[in-house]
Design an enzyme around this catalytic site. Structure first.
Site, PDB file in Angstrom:
ATOM      1  N   SER A 616       0.845  -1.195   0.000  1.00 53.29           N
ATOM      2  CA  SER A 616       0.000   0.000   0.000  1.00 53.29           C
ATOM      3  C   SER A 616       0.882   1.247   0.000  1.00 53.29           C
ATOM      4  CB  SER A 616      -0.964  -0.040   1.191  1.00 53.29           C
ATOM      5  OG  SER A 616      -1.935   0.970   1.086  1.00 53.29           O
ATOM      6  N   ASP A 668       3.575  13.956  -8.712  1.00 52.02           N
ATOM      7  CA  ASP A 668       4.697  13.132  -9.120  1.00 52.02           C
ATOM      8  C   ASP A 668       4.855  13.251 -10.633  1.00 52.02           C
ATOM      9  OD1 ASP A 668       5.576   9.631  -8.591  1.00 52.02           O
ATOM     10  OD2 ASP A 668       6.533  11.223  -9.716  1.00 52.02           O
ATOM     11  N   HIS A 703      -7.671  -4.921  -1.740  1.00 49.53           N
ATOM     12  CA  HIS A 703      -6.378  -4.362  -1.360  1.00 49.53           C
ATOM     13  C   HIS A 703      -5.577  -5.303  -0.465  1.00 49.53           C
ATOM     14  CE1 HIS A 703      -3.600  -1.068  -1.131  1.00 49.53           C
ATOM     15  NE2 HIS A 703      -3.686  -0.973   0.190  1.00 49.53           N
TER      16      HIS A 703
END
Length: 753
Positions: A616, A668, A703
């Site tokens: 994660s 980013d 997840h």
């Protein structure tokens, strides 16, 4: 409401002076020669402590709780006296039920059956009401079809508020009143949408009864215009995959995209009159409601915590129920970082002639407990110092005491204290002079508590009276069997220490050394960070004997592991946390690289085999750390990573990074991709060779990677990866038979550049 099925047996242990044997303030090392095996550690630890969790019952007799007998009956027990009474016979318990909740007067039970998971916290179910005296079982809705989203008893009468089809209903003595008519795919009444459930409330409800049960506050969410995201399920839990994958579409707001809007509503239960309370704390498109709490013992006043969209400004708004007037009673500017939504407001009532509520705030630079006037005004600090309050465990308005856990000893520890909001005297309930990790669960009236020692040694639980925190009444869970079993093993050697950055901050480190560690040998090292804002991995809690312990113990692997909590992580003060604001992925990898360089000062560290693995946010941090090209890390494993925060959900990302418009430089700019598949494609197109990139998809897993056998496969693959990396020799990198260099070596041909 699920409770232990074995607690009643444990209570027969009787009076205990103190846990035997006493725990040393350090992780156990075992006492034998056995080493942990793969099957004992993965996909989950099989050698682990047991614990007891109780849902206390608020009744005339303090210390009562519900347990379940071996045959399934529900038993009302008193943890102090061991007296018990069968409330629901086994033949009255619905088969395959998922959960249950007792009516406050214990005359009925609300059952959830036919459970179907929705998101992390939410689910659909059928609900039934059992009248204990009559033995009758009645459906909450006659035509229910496993589609009720939430149901809750009123605290005072025979009412139940429930949500179905995103509409709110009130059930009372067998009669149902539909309160809202506009629920649908984009309108949610009394339950959160996906992003509020995941990032704001961490729960499946958005409705709150007043203490006297006469009013209900609830939120309405409108997702109209929020962009959708499609999640394909290729096997869809079928033995043979369908020709076309099932596609789940959810409204998923990303950075700078439209968020769901939210409204605040009040409902008079008796008259069914609903009132929309205008929310003016922030504009509709710049509003997040993070918490709702009643600030009265009846229904006079209710408050909500409002944030601006990027959650660095906060206003507490009080609403007078009769007049419907709203007033900002507290506000804060947190633009030096962000403001955490701690869900910690609690009404305490009169203190020296003025009404107060309690809350946690880090406005001073450290998270502490404050009293705030219900009508606004100067706060009163109950705790102070360069340490943090982690959680409020119990507010006892009779004794004027607040029980809480804190990091007063060290940021990696937790000790239990009380503080009087009358005298401000703070008292430890445990030995707070040594490293330990405690929490506690208090009975409904606050007369008793189960103290849970959670590490660093073998956990245990004891029962205490709040009148005497020195002498336990009983041992609840001793974990004697685990203590005995560990004597057969030679465990990894776990230690904790700090390293100091050039800028002056210290980083907490947890180190695992192989059981047969020899300082004259060379050892590969795996860093295992999470590193996300406000998180903590390095703590004195029990060291799970999981995958990290396995790769440290296996003689063919013998990895040293380092877990480092970088800047931005929790419980070291606001300045330490907020350092990463608006620049996630900048300081964190610097700290991991610095820690790795400090590691290499140890002669036993193999500089050619230094890896990093994270999940994660830890997966994101792994990728960013490798991106620094520091020359320190030789491999990385990135699991379920966030790869570009512009593509993550808005309410998490904007809390720390703000919007694209507010923080254009914070995005980013190095890697643009929608998900890991695109990252893989980007790396391949960038010329990364096959020996340097391995990818694995778990298509139908969430997840946590738990679908079918995915977890088993994943850990086998991880074990192979770290083994292969240990075998890798930098002077002779592995080459496939088709490599031009191999052909050149075999046939004397000049390899092409």
């Amino acid at each position: 409401m699920k409770t232990s099925q074995f607690l009643s047996l444990l209570l027969l242990a009787g009076i205990a002076q103190a846990i035997v044997p006493p725990r040393e303030p350090r992780p156990p090392t075992g006492g034998g020669n056995k080493l942990l095996t793969y099957k004992e550690c993965v996909p989950r630890a099989t050698i682990s402590p047991r614990s007891t969790s109780l849902a206390w019952i608020n009744s005339d007799e303090d210390g009562q709780y519900i347990s379940q007998s071996d045959d399934g009956a529900l038993i009302l027990q008193n943890i102090v006296t061991n007296t018990n009474k069968t409330l629901v016979a086994a033949d009255k318990v619905p088969k395959g039920y998922y959960d249950y909740w007792f009516k406050p007067d214990l005359s009925a039970v609300l059952w959830a059956t036919n459970y179907t998971k929705q998101y992390r916290h939410s689910y659909f179910a059928n609900y039934f009401i059992l009248d204990i005296e009559k033995g009758s079982l009645t459906p909450l809705a006659q035509d229910q079809a496993g589609d009720i989203q939430y149901a809750q008893w009123s605290p005072m009468d025979n009412s139940i508020a429930y949500v179905r089809g995103n509409d709110l209903y009130i059930w009372n003595n067998g009669k149902t009143k539909r309160i809202t008519e506009n629920g649908g795919p984009d309108i949610f009444n009394g339950v959160p949408d996906w992003v509020y459930e995941e990032e704001i409330f961490g729960d499946r409800f958005a409705l709150w009864f007043s203490p006297d049960g006469e009013y209900l506050a609830y939120l309405r969410f409108n997702e109209t215009g929020v962009p959708t995201y499609t999640i394909p399920y290729y096997k869809n839990k079928q033995k043979i995959a369908p020709a076309y994958p099932r596609e789940l579409e959810i409204r998923y707001p990303k950075v700078s995209a439209k968020n769901p809007t939210v409204q605040f509503h009040l409902l008079n239960i008796a008259s069914s009159q609903e009132t929309t309370i205008p929310v003016t704390a922030f504009p509709e498109n710049d509003l997040v409601i993070g918490e709702v709490a009643w600030l009265s013992s009846g229904h006079d006043s209710v408050a909500y915590r409002a944030f601006n969209r990027v959650q660095d400004r906060e206003k507490i708004v009080s609403v007078k129920v009769e007049s419907k007037e709203s007033k900002v009673i507290r506000e804060r500017d947190g633009t030096d970082g962000w403001i955490d939504n701690l869900l910690s407001m609690s009404y305490i009532g009169d203190v020296n002639g003025k009404e107060y509520y309690v809350d946690i705030s880090d406005a001073s630079g450290w998270a502490h407990i404050y009293l705030y006037p219900v009508d606004g005004g100067k706060e009163i600090a109950l705790t102070t110092g360069e340490w943090e309050v982690v959680a409020i465990l119990k507010v006892d308005t009779m004794k004027k005491l607040i029980y809480f856990t804190s990091t007063k000893y060290h940021s990696t520890t937790r000790h239990v204290y009380s503080v009087s909001y009358d005298t401000k005297v703070m008292t430890p309930l445990v030995n707070d002079k040594e490293a330990a990790y405690y929490t506690a669960s208090f009975s409904a009236k606050g007369g008793y508590y189960i103290l849970s020692y959670q590490g660093p040694n073998v956990p245990y639980q004891e029962l205490y009276s709040t009148k005497d925190s020195k002498k336990p009444l009983k041992t609840i869970t001793s974990n004697d069997a685990l203590l005995e079993k560990l004597k057969e093993y030679k465990l990894p050697k776990v230690s904790f220490f700090e390293i100091k950055l050039p800028s002056g901050e210290t980083l907490n480190v947890k180190q695992r050394l192989p059981p047969n560690f020899n300082p004259h040998k060379k050892y590969p090292v795996l860093f295992t960070p999470y590193g996300g804002p406000g998180a903590q991995e390095v703590s004195q809690a029990w060291n799970s004997l999981d995958f990290k312990s396995y790769i440290t113990s296996d003689p063919e692997l013998e990895y040293v592991t380092w877990t480092v909590d970088n800047r931005g992580t929790g419980y070291k003060g606001r300045k330490f946390r907020s350092a990463v604001a608006k620049r996630l992925g900048f300081l964190e990898p610097q700290d991991q690289v610095f820690a790795a360089k400090e590691l290499l000062k140890n002669r036993w560290a193999d500089k050619d085999h230094i890896g990093i693995w994270g999940w994660s946010y830890g997966g994101f941090l792994t990728a960013k750390t490798l991106e620094t090209d520091s020359g320190v890390f030789t491999f990385g494993i990135s699991t379920a990573p966030v790869s570009d925060f512009r593509l993550y959900d808005s309410m998490y990302t904007e809390r720390y990074m703000k919007t694209v418009e507010l923080n254009a430089d914070g995005c980013d700019d190095n890697v643009h991709f929608q998900n890991a598949a695109v990252l893989s494609n980007t790396l391949m197109n960038g010329g990364v060779t096959a020996d340097k990139l391995t990818t694995q998809w778990f298509t139908d897993s969430d997840h946590g990677i738990r679908y079918d056998m995915d977890s088993t496969y994943q850990y086998k693959q991880l074990a192979k990866m770290v083994y292969d990396q240990k075998q890798r020799r930098p002077e002779r990198p592995p080459m496939h038979q088709w490599s031009k260099r191999v052909l050149a070596a075999l046939f004397g041909e000049r390899a092409e550049e």
